[in-house]
Enzyme design. Structure first.
Site, PDB file in Angstrom:
ATOM      1  N   ASP A  41       0.866  -1.173   0.000  1.00  0.00           N
ATOM      2  CA  ASP A  41       0.000   0.000   0.000  1.00  0.00           C
ATOM      3  C   ASP A  41       0.905   1.226   0.000  1.00  0.00           C
ATOM      4  OD1 ASP A  41      -2.007  -1.848   0.337  1.00  0.00           O
ATOM      5  OD2 ASP A  41      -2.818  -0.972   2.171  1.00  0.00           O
ATOM      6  N   HIS A  63       5.038  -7.329  -0.446  1.00  0.00           N
ATOM      7  CA  HIS A  63       4.772  -8.609  -1.080  1.00  0.00           C
ATOM      8  C   HIS A  63       5.438  -8.688  -2.449  1.00  0.00           C
ATOM      9  CE1 HIS A  63       1.263  -9.584   1.702  1.00  0.00           C
ATOM     10  NE2 HIS A  63       1.541  -8.321   1.989  1.00  0.00           N
ATOM     11  N   SER A  87       7.623   3.759   5.472  1.00  0.00           N
ATOM     12  CA  SER A  87       8.767   4.322   4.783  1.00  0.00           C
ATOM     13  C   SER A  87       8.535   4.317   3.287  1.00  0.00           C
ATOM     14  CB  SER A  87      10.046   3.562   5.157  1.00  0.00           C
ATOM     15  OG  SER A  87      11.178   4.270   4.717  1.00  0.00           O
TER      16      SER A  87
END
Length: 305
Positions: free
Chosen positions: A102, A158, A260
């Protein structure tokens, strides 16, 4: 998918003032504050955790509705929370690389030779970021996408495709904030911060893709599931870590301790997917990059052109 909430808490609106934001998040003892937060966030006490998360909500649009757990033993457990099953959909289109996390899309597009942008008018050379001149040549005139994880976002990342991790380079460094206010003011910021350079090879085409998780203030720890231990300040292991770890598309590879940036690099022959541009939100699993001319798992002759 449900979008991130747009309501801004009063305290968060204060931090929207760039000069003040930069002062409060960078002109502080960054390393000391990061070490303290690393210790404090792991205190396993339900009262401390609940109070910390409540304070966190004052400064960020924290949405836990898609989290697998709704109660957390520590603030760290909330930072690194897992999602409910089915909370993200992985784009399975052949030749498409999905977003590893995200994020808010930052600077992206075609590299100017071996130079990328961290913000408008602020280039940095890949040699400084990756620390390997030979690897840099793989991406000359290729594409890159900067993915900024806000502190309130899901922090796990991922695999963007079926791939094999071949090598990790760990580069210790500073803990500058990586938000837009800092990116405009600190030259070559990504090249100064702690980071891991993860070189992978795509299973379908053999193309080399590199992911660069960049740590920041309050973060300074990166968990990679195929390695023992955390990559963090004080790490005493090898800088270069040969790897052989296979991941299926969408499979979890690791996490940040807070929020981050991840920068994705691909060689020529790829294009940005529609809607991927500076400032747009993206969810893990959504289409990020596509291999030009690739259909049904094969690359057409036009791709070489």
């Amino acid at each position: 998918m449900k979008n991130q909430p747009t309501h801004r808490q009063p305290a968060a609106r204060i931090l929207d003032q760039e000069d003040l934001n930069f002062l409060l998040t960078n002109r502080v003892p960054r390393a000391l504050l990061t070490r303290f937060m690393g210790w404090f966030s792991k205190i396993e006490n339900p009262v401390v955790a609940a109070l910390s998360i409540r304070i966190w909500r004052l400064f960020a649009d924290l949405d836990l509705s898609d989290a697998r757990d709704q109660e957390f033993r520590s603030m760290h457990a909330c930072f690194t929370r897992a999602l409910k099953p089915g909370a993200r959909t992985i784009d399975t289109t052949p030749g498409v690389l999905s977003s590893p996390c995200d994020a808010i899309v930052g600077a992206c597009g075609t590299l100017e030779g071996i130079n990328a942008l961290q913000a408008k008018g602020a280039p940095y050379p890949l040699t400084d970021l990756l620390g390997d001149a030979e690897q840099v040549e793989t991406y000359r005139d290729g594409l890159y996408v900067t993915l900024r994880l806000k502190s309130s976002m899901y922090h796990r990342f991922h695999a963007p495709a079926d791939l094999r991790v071949e090598h990790v380079t760990y580069l210790s460094g500073d803990t500058w904030n990586v938000n837009p206010a800092a990116l405009k003011r600190v030259e070559r910021l990504f090249c100064k911060n702690e980071r891991a350079v993860i070189r992978t090879r795509l299973q379908d085409s053999g193309a080399v893709l590199t992911l660069v998780p960049v740590a920041a203030i309050l973060v300074a720890s990166i968990r990679l599931h195929w390695l023992d231990g955390l990559l963090r300040p004080g790490y005493r292991g090898p800088k270069h870590i040969p790897s052989q770890a296979d991941f299926a598309k969408g499979q979890e590879m690791g996490w940040f301790e807070h929020g981050s940036t991840i920068i994705v690099f691909v060689p020529p022959g790829f294009a940005l997917c529609p809607g991927v541009e500076d400032g747009t939100p993206i969810r893990m699993g959504q289409a990020l990059l596509r291999q030009v001319g690739m259909t049904d798992g094969t690359v057409s002759p036009e791709a070489d052109a």
